[in-house]
Design an enzyme around this catalytic site. Structure first.
Site, short mmCIF file in Angstrom:
data_model
loop_
_atom_site.label_atom_id
_atom_site.label_comp_id
_atom_site.label_asym_id
_atom_site.label_seq_id
_atom_site.Cartn_x
_atom_site.Cartn_y
_atom_site.Cartn_z
N GLY A 25 1.03 90.59 69.69
CA GLY A 25 0.51 91.29 68.52
C GLY A 25 1.32 92.53 68.22
O GLY A 25 2.49 92.64 68.61
N SER A 26 0.71 93.48 67.55
CA SER A 26 1.44 94.66 67.07
C SER A 26 1.82 95.59 68.22
O SER A 26 1.10 95.69 69.23
CB SER A 26 0.59 95.43 66.05
OG SER A 26 -0.42 96.17 66.70
N GLU A 72 4.31 90.98 73.85
CA GLU A 72 5.22 90.42 72.85
C GLU A 72 4.85 91.00 71.49
O GLU A 72 3.78 90.73 70.97
CB GLU A 72 5.12 88.90 72.83
CG GLU A 72 6.08 88.22 71.88
CD GLU A 72 5.90 86.71 71.87
OE1 GLU A 72 5.77 86.14 70.78
OE2 GLU A 72 5.88 86.11 72.97
N CYS A 85 7.62 87.00 64.34
CA CYS A 85 8.18 88.21 64.96
C CYS A 85 9.70 88.22 64.98
O CYS A 85 10.30 89.28 65.13
CB CYS A 85 7.62 88.39 66.36
SG CYS A 85 7.96 87.02 67.49
#
Length: 478
Positions: A228-229, A249, A283
């Protein structure tokens, strides 16, 4: 049609029901029950008790059988999984089918790890201190795993976090993204259908961020897996109990170097696909393309042509190339960033205005200033920025200028140029004559700097979720 899931924490009471809406039209497509702090406490207690009772551990043979049967069930329900994933996450059906294929293969990869990944012998008898000894290691589960996942690959990311935990023998508690929990619940249901006892994999969405922190920070968690962020991931890492390991990640702002000798007929379709695929919500999507100044306008125009030919719309249609953004506010944000870049001096080559409250077109900008918001941050939308450069050293310097570091790419017919880019680009992987979003699930996949911590990829996550436990035997007969 809607699918509604009960709380997947044995014995826990629901704190309400979370409705899931289509990112394309806002319609309700399903729901799942919500876990509060009391339910999370029960899930942790259940997982910890399971881990402590080694008589209840699943054998390697049992884990292989469960994973292989799960893969077979997924294959039988292939089209349903693909369509529902597209409805839930907005990824076009043609790409959602690829995701389901990857997810099935990923489950099989997890089963194969139990046959291919093992302990090792430690050299003994090589000096006086180690005489008459034999030493070897065996892999054991690290402990209880807590996993938080992202929305953009709602099935495959869950496989990457839950599958290795099952293979390693770790009880796992998985919290999917609140935008896309249904694919996770389906997968956990299929694991249970395949024979996995309910306690080994518990799944839920939570009632608050405080409840998430309660899960992640508990001292019984041995490994924390987060996708995620960066803002949330690094914050949660700071909350971990002493001894808890983690893998994070996050996102990137993937750079592509296009050398003057690149085969543009080969390169540009790949770059366009990787920039606009899943509306840029990946991403390692292509975001920054550095092109020698004399070719930059041509490259921008051609990328715009490819983007203009892509149909934006209903993700469940076979004809759609670009689906919706996950939430309307993301459309607003992306449009604001694009408008700001144009006001800062960028040339708008294509796109640049919302199609609807939920969809944004493939957009190409030429030479936005390096100081613009869109040049400084991960876009996570269907926008490619083309930047003119005068020499390769300048391009590499600008590519390396951001705090993100994930996958990068270079297009060239020169071996020396490829090796130069590989040596100097700050990235965990450099693709030569391929796009930044290339991935197979058994390769290492790692965000560096702000982009993450540790190494993802099924095999590498499995290794993180196991410990090498050593035995040393002393005997005069050795």
């Amino acid at each position: 049609m809607t699918e509604d899931f009960h709380l997947m924490i044995p014995g826990a009471d629901s704190a309400g029901r979370h409705e899931v809406v289509s990112p394309y039209d806002g319609s309700i497509i399903g729901s799942c029950e919500i876990a509060d702090a009391k339910a999370i406490s029960l899930s942790l207690e259940t997982a910890a008790k399971l881990l402590a009772d080694r008589h209840r551990w699943l054998s390697g043979a049992e884990r292989i059988a469960i994973l292989e049967k799960t893969a077979a069930i997924m294959q039988d329900r292939f089209e349903h999984l693909a369509v529902e994933s597209a409805r839930e996450g907005g990824k076009p059906l043609v790409d959602s089918r690829v995701e389901v294929t990857r997810a099935i293969d990923g489950v099989k990869n997890c089963a194969e790890l139990l046959r291919s990944e093992a302990g090792r012998e430690i050299p003994m008898g090589v000096n006086a201190a180690s005489a008459n000894r034999l030493a070897f290691t065996h892999r054991e589960p690290i402990g209880v795993v807590a996993a938080l996942s992202a929305f953009n690959h709602p099935l495959n990311l869950i496989v990457h976090q839950v599958g290795p935990a099952i293979a390693a023998g770790c009880p796992v508690i998985i919290k999917p993204a609140s935008d896309t929990p249904l694919s996770c619940m389906r997968f956990v249901s299929m694991l249970r259908e395949a024979g996995l006892p309910d306690e080994w994999c518990q799944a839920c969405v939570t009632d608050s961020n405080e409840t998430i922190e309660k899960l992640v920070s508990d001292e019984r968690i041995a490994f924390f897996s987060f996708i995620g962020s960066a803002r949330v991931g690094w914050m949660l890492r700071s909350k971990l109990a002493p001894g808890t390991r983690c893998g994070l990640e996050h996102g990137g702002a993937a750079p592509v170097l296009v050398a003057p000798d690149a085969d543009l007929d080969d390169a540009l379709p790949l770059i366009a696909k990787a920039g606009f695929y899943h509306a840029g919500q990946v991403c390692v999507s292509v975001q920054r393309v550095y092109v020698e100044a004399s070719q930059a306008q041509f490259v921008a125009n051609k990328l715009a042509e490819f983007g203009n030919a892509m149909k934006v719309g209903d993700p469940t249609s076979d004809q759609t190339d670009i689906g919706p953004l996950i939430r309307p506010k993301e459309v607003e944000r992306i449009n604001q960033w694009v408008s700001e870049a144009v006001n800062d001096g960028a040339s708008l080559v294509s796109g640049g205005a919302p199609i609807s409250a939920r969809c944004y077109p493939a957009t190409v900008l030429l030479d936005p200033p390096d100081s613009s918001t869109i040049s400084q941050n991960e876009i996570f939308g269907p926008v490619i920025c083309v930047y003119s450069y005068s020499d390769m050293d300048e391009a590499i310097r600008r590519a390396n200028a951001l705090p993100f570091s994930f996958q990068a790419a270079v297009f060239t017919t020169s071996l020396d140029t490829a090796l130069r880019a590989y040596k100097h680009l700050e990235a965990s992987a450099v693709m030569v004559n391929d796009h930044t979003a290339f991935r197979v699930d058994w390769m290492p996949f790692a965000g560096l700097k702000v982009s993450g911590h540790g190494t993802g990829g099924i095999r590498y996550t499995y290794e993180d979720m196991t410990v090498e436990k050593m035995m040393v035997i002393r005997s005069a007969e050795i």
